[in-house]
Design a protein around this motif. Structure first.
Motif, PDB file in Angstrom:
ATOM      1  N   GLU A  37     -43.204  51.400  45.043  1.00 46.97           N
ATOM      2  CA  GLU A  37     -42.217  50.783  45.843  1.00 46.97           C
ATOM      3  C   GLU A  37     -40.834  51.374  45.423  1.00 46.97           C
ATOM      4  O   GLU A  37     -39.929  51.540  46.340  1.00 46.97           O
ATOM      5  N   ASN A  73     -40.219  54.913  46.919  1.00 46.66           N
ATOM      6  CA  ASN A  73     -39.739  54.919  48.125  1.00 46.66           C
ATOM      7  C   ASN A  73     -38.221  54.293  48.673  1.00 46.66           C
ATOM      8  O   ASN A  73     -37.831  54.941  49.378  1.00 46.66           O
ATOM      9  N   VAL A  74     -37.959  53.435  47.595  1.00 44.60           N
ATOM     10  CA  VAL A  74     -36.557  52.849  47.271  1.00 44.60           C
ATOM     11  C   VAL A  74     -35.667  54.298  47.299  1.00 44.60           C
ATOM     12  O   VAL A  74     -34.595  54.547  47.940  1.00 44.60           O
ATOM     13  N   ALA A 117     -36.588  57.452  47.608  1.00 44.29           N
ATOM     14  CA  ALA A 117     -36.556  58.397  48.662  1.00 44.29           C
ATOM     15  C   ALA A 117     -36.081  58.160  49.805  1.00 44.29           C
ATOM     16  O   ALA A 117     -35.266  59.217  50.694  1.00 44.29           O
ATOM     17  N   GLN A 118     -36.038  56.841  50.351  1.00 48.77           N
ATOM     18  CA  GLN A 118     -35.225  56.445  51.522  1.00 48.77           C
ATOM     19  C   GLN A 118     -33.773  57.039  51.504  1.00 48.77           C
ATOM     20  O   GLN A 118     -33.070  57.189  52.668  1.00 48.77           O
ATOM     21  N   GLU A 119     -33.040  57.115  50.368  1.00 45.80           N
ATOM     22  CA  GLU A 119     -31.785  57.598  50.190  1.00 45.80           C
ATOM     23  C   GLU A 119     -31.388  58.900  50.358  1.00 45.80           C
ATOM     24  O   GLU A 119     -30.299  59.395  50.646  1.00 45.80           O
ATOM     25  N   GLY A 137     -33.514  60.797  52.280  1.00 45.55           N
ATOM     26  CA  GLY A 137     -34.115  61.250  53.528  1.00 45.55           C
ATOM     27  C   GLY A 137     -35.640  61.825  53.502  1.00 45.55           C
ATOM     28  O   GLY A 137     -36.123  62.628  53.998  1.00 45.55           O
ATOM     29  N   LYS A 191     -40.064  60.459  51.831  1.00 45.39           N
ATOM     30  CA  LYS A 191     -40.878  59.526  51.713  1.00 45.39           C
ATOM     31  C   LYS A 191     -41.759  59.711  50.797  1.00 45.39           C
ATOM     32  O   LYS A 191     -42.031  61.243  50.318  1.00 45.39           O
ATOM     33  N   GLY A 210     -37.624  64.599  49.194  1.00 46.39           N
ATOM     34  CA  GLY A 210     -36.317  64.404  50.093  1.00 46.39           C
ATOM     35  C   GLY A 210     -35.458  65.700  50.314  1.00 46.39           C
ATOM     36  O   GLY A 210     -35.744  66.674  49.700  1.00 46.39           O
ATOM     37  N   ALA A 270     -28.980  57.607  45.248  1.00 44.62           N
ATOM     38  CA  ALA A 270     -30.186  57.322  45.136  1.00 44.62           C
ATOM     39  C   ALA A 270     -30.568  56.591  43.535  1.00 44.62           C
ATOM     40  O   ALA A 270     -31.171  55.467  43.571  1.00 44.62           O
TER      41      ALA A 270
END
Length: 874
Positions: A829, A832-833, A835-837, A839, A841, A853, A862
């Motif tokens: 979890e 992924n938080v 990674a989303q920042e 770009g 996953k 990323g 991030a």
């Protein structure tokens, strides 16, 4: 009661008595016609004749043509099994006139065959007729000569929204041959709902079209002008399944003898007791199209014809599953199909083993696809909002993964989730539009060189001849003269130049004469004339002039060696890999040869070596390359193989190389196999699912290639300070040294990582009572990051560790969580938080997860977001 096989034969016999040549059904893969996905009408194989680009030794023909309509413009797939007359595969009975008879004879022939007691003997009062609204000639023939009452003749006008857009007006494309139609309908009786053609109830099943005659009498120009054709022609079609239903006194095509045998076998294999189940019809129809497509060389794949075949197989298998099939069953229908199709089943019987093998493999693969699709659907349903699955997601499952829409709907119903069916249909419609825009049905058939003449080919024995110019073309238009600097196509009455055919490129050379010269760059066929394509280099040239036609003999010789080697390669492939090998295309030039063939898997190195050995063994045998002209049937009896994409007349040229290779071929060849000298395979690759390609060179080109390879080996040996014979040992030694060095370097990196980890442990922060390290480390690879995380978890005992490392322009993320904290924070979890920042996953176990990323500039942001997330979750 007449069987379907008897009806098929009686049709051919009837038109044979009327002077028609019985012509075999062509392949379901159209020959040299990029405008068609599959053969979908009886006239397809005569298209060039109707366009004036080809001439046959007969002016009347009759066929029982195999057809498929399941993709592209003609696509009945979704209706198949649910209506009485839609099929993916059907047989079209046809009779054709190429400038011979016209409306009167065509109408009388149709009526006689349908109503004469000697033939089908249908009651005349059961037959209705339609004509194009303004076609008084056809109307009067039906009414005054045949005697059909006016009340049973229906005039159909432009009922499709534009001039000549009518059910009773046919056209090949936006331009080209076209003309009015006349159709014959059979009335099944008032106990069945429906009205006569042209009425509001015409879509019912009472009145069924059984015969359609197209009168090709116009040539439509790009501006819409209709010019009368000098030689009006006739194209007639009658669906075998439809007429069989009439004569066997049933209303549905699926009740005729062929389908009843297939449906019974499907029921036996699946355990289905209800013989009216629509899924039985679907499977019975689909085995016909699938088996014949594979027999004609189509292989399941993700594009083009192979994609359509795959869709049909998967639809059949899906319906088999609905019927209760517990294991692969579809391929087991092939023997029943061969028996049911009688004489028309020979095509499949000859390829039975390969047809069954490919169907079984595809069915087994689809079983795995279904499993994968269910996993993807489950993931999608877990993310559903407002209790509705989007149409885009349903379409992606269907289009990309082959996951049936009805199965998606079943799963959704089980979870009380609806599907955006309108969105799915929008995606489907967009796909149809893309397919139509990609097709080539917009071809202007008038922008094609067409001539009725014949060029006599003398190139088998001559490389230089005297010839006369019979026509000249510039930019596709006929002209009287061409001048220096102009590009043109020159037609001669005779020529030594070989025109491109059978994969062999056209000859090059020159045309010389008094005060002019023409450089021939290529030679192509336009119907039965040869076009010499090139440019005038000196003077001018006019129709009627004599020229000296001289072939570039060196170029031709190199080409002939490659062509002869292609035949040897084909035979070697069948000997080493198996007789399922079927040629899918070839290119024979003066530089190299390229051979495409059907084979379901990659060729091993050992097989490739053996193929090359066999070819060169036949070259050394120095067989005489013999050619004979004989009847087509005699050639087949002798064992000659026809080459892909070629059309053959009744008299064919048979090429024999010892007892090793015998094929039909009109190309230019060496005199003996020994002339080839050497054949060297230089590449073997996959070009599509189930289709392989071999590239090879011969003669001087092969020797030059080997010399270049030898030079490269010598250069490599010099760089390695070795000799050529020891180069492999030297490379192995260098690789061992490299592995040792890499191992030592890795050990050093791990030591550095451990030391760095010890330093980082001192910088741990406290978040809600938990030790946390969340930092950026640049230039550290993913393996070293894992070592650091494991070491820090051991040092700290209870901790959350998160690192971001930028290396070679990419972001590597890693999160480690000690086991005592995974109930609060899961590594997957948190990663992924982060990674989303940036770009990306990723994912992993609750105690260890990694991600990547691309947005390097957002690493600091991030890490801040990650810290805030930990504060909220610890």
């Amino acid at each position: 009661m007449k069987t379907t096989a008897e009806i098929r034969q009686s049709f051919l016999d009837f038109f044979h008595t009327k002077g028609h040549q019985i012509v075999e059904s062509s392949s379901l893969v159209p020959e040299n016609d990029p405008t068609l996905l599959f053969t979908n009408a009886g006239m397809n194989q005569f298209k060039d004749v109707f366009l004036g680009m080809d001439k046959r030794p007969y002016s009347r023909a009759t066929t029982a043509q195999r057809c498929v309509r399941a993709g592209g413009k003609h696509n009945d797939l979704e209706n198949v099994g649910y209506t009485a007359r839609h099929h993916t595969f059907f047989e079209m009975l046809g009779n054709f006139s190429f400038g011979d008879y016209f409306k009167k004879d065509a109408i009388h022939f149709g009526w006689e065959y349908l109503t004469s007691p000697r033939w089908l003997g249908l009651p005349k009062e059961k037959l209705w007729v339609t004509v194009y609204e303004t076609d008084d000639e056809a109307y009067n023939i039906w009414n005054k000569e045949v005697g059909v009452p006016a009340e049973r003749i229906v005039r159909i006008g432009d009922n499709k929204g534009a001039p000549y857009a009518s059910d009773n007006f046919w056209q090949m494309g936006d331009t080209g041959p076209c003309g009015p139609c006349t159709e014959i309908f059979y009335d099944h009786g008032e106990h069945i709902w429906g009205g006569p053609p042209g009425s509001p109830e015409e879509d019912g099943d009472r009145y069924i079209e059984i015969w359609n005659i197209v009168f090709m009498q116009f040539n439509r120009q790009a501006d819409g002008t209709m010019e009368p054709l000098p030689k009006p022609s006739v194209d007639t079609g009658m669906g075998l399944e439809r007429i069989s239903a009439v004569l066997q006194h049933v209303n549905s095509n699926y009740e005729i003898d062929i389908f009843q045998k297939l449906i019974a076998k499907v029921a036996e294999l699946t355990g289905e007791k209800d013989l009216t189940n629509k899924s039985l019809r679907v499977v019975a129809d689909h085995i016909r199209s699938c088996a014949y497509l594979i027999a004609d060389g189509v292989i399941p794949s993700n594009e083009g014809r192979g994609y359509v075949l795959r869709r049909i197989i998967r639809r059949a298998v899906r319906h088999g599953n609905l019927l209760g099939a517990k294991e692969a069953f579809f391929y087991k229908l092939v023997p029943t199909l061969i028996e049911a199709m009688a004489s028309a089943g020979i095509q499949v019987k000859e390829k039975q083993a390969n047809v069954e093998k490919l169907l079984r493999l595809e069915e087994e693969q689809f079983a795995r696809t279904l499993e994968r699709g269910l996993t993807l659907l489950d993931e999608a349903l877990n993310q559903v909002k407002d209790n509705e699955l989007s149409g885009k997601v349903a379409f992606k499952l269907y289009d990309t993964y082959g996951f049936p829409f009805d199965l998606t709907a079943d799963v959704c119903r089980e979870r009380n989730i609806t599907i955006d069916e309108a969105g799915f249909e929008r995606e489907m419609e967009a796909q149809r539009l893309r397919a139509q825009s990609a097709s080539q049905f917009g071809m202007d058939y008038n922008n094609v060189i067409r001539m009725d003449g014949v060029t006599v080919f003398e190139g088998y024995t001559e490389s230089e001849t005297l010839a006369k110019v019979t026509a000249l073309f510039c930019e596709g238009k006929p002209v009287e003269r061409v001048e220096a600097g102009q590009s043109a196509v020159i037609i001669l009455d005779n020529t030594p130049f070989y025109a491109e055919s059978g994969g062999q490129i056209g000859d090059a050379g020159r045309l010389d004469g008094q005060d002019f010269a023409f450089e021939v760059e290529d030679t192509q066929k336009y119907g039965r004339v040869f076009g010499h394509i090139g440019k005038v280099t000196i003077g001018s040239l006019a129709i009627g002039q004599l020229v000296n036609a001289v072939v570039d003999v060196e170029r031709r010789h190199r080409t002939s060696l490659n062509h002869s080697a292609t035949h040897l390669l084909h035979a070697a492939l069948r000997q080493v890999l198996g007789t399922h090998v079927v040629q899918k295309g070839s290119l024979v030039s003066d530089v190299a040869l390229r051979f495409d063939f059907a084979h379901p898997e990659a060729i091993t190195k050992e097989q490739l070596i053996e193929i090359e050995r066999v070819v060169n063994q036949q070259i050394r045998a120095n067989h005489v390359i013999q050619t004979e002209i004989m009847d087509l049937e005699a050639a087949k009896a002798k064992g000659a193989m026809a080459l892909f994409g070629e059309k053959y007349a009744d008299q064919v040229r048979v090429l024999t190389m010892g007892d090793f290779s015998i094929e039909l071929c009109g190309g230019i060849h060496a005199k003996r196999t020994g002339d080839i000298g050497l054949c060297k395979v230089i590449a073997e690759t996959a070009i599509a699912a189930g289709v392989r390609r071999i590239e090879a060179i011969t003669g001087e080109n092969a020797i030059t290639w080997l010399q270049e390879q030898q030079a490269l080996l010598a250069q490599s040996a010099e760089l390695l300070k070795s000799d050529v014979n020891s180069i492999v040992d030297k490379i192995n030694q260098q690789q061992e040294k490299l592995k040792k060095t890499e191992k030592e370097l890795l050990s050093l990196k791990e030591k550095v990582a451990v030391q760095a980890g010890s330093d980082l442990a001192k910088n741990a922060i406290n978040i809600n009572g938990v030790s946390v390290i969340i930092q950026q480390l640049n230039g550290v690879d993913s393996k070293s990051l894992r070592v650091m995380v494991d070491d820090l978890k051991n040092q700290l005992g209870s901790a959350v560790i998160a690192f971001a490392s930028v290396i070679e322009g990419k972001v590597n993320l890693i999160v480690g969580v000690s086991n005592d904290l995974t109930a609060k924070v899961k590594a997957g979890e948190l990663v992924n938080v982060l990674a989303q920042e940036v770009g990306g996953k990723g994912g992993g176990r609750p105690d260890m997860a990694m991600a990547g990323g691309t947005q390097v500039e957002k690493v600091s942001q991030a890490l801040l977001v990650g810290s805030e997330w930990l504060k909220a979750n610890l």
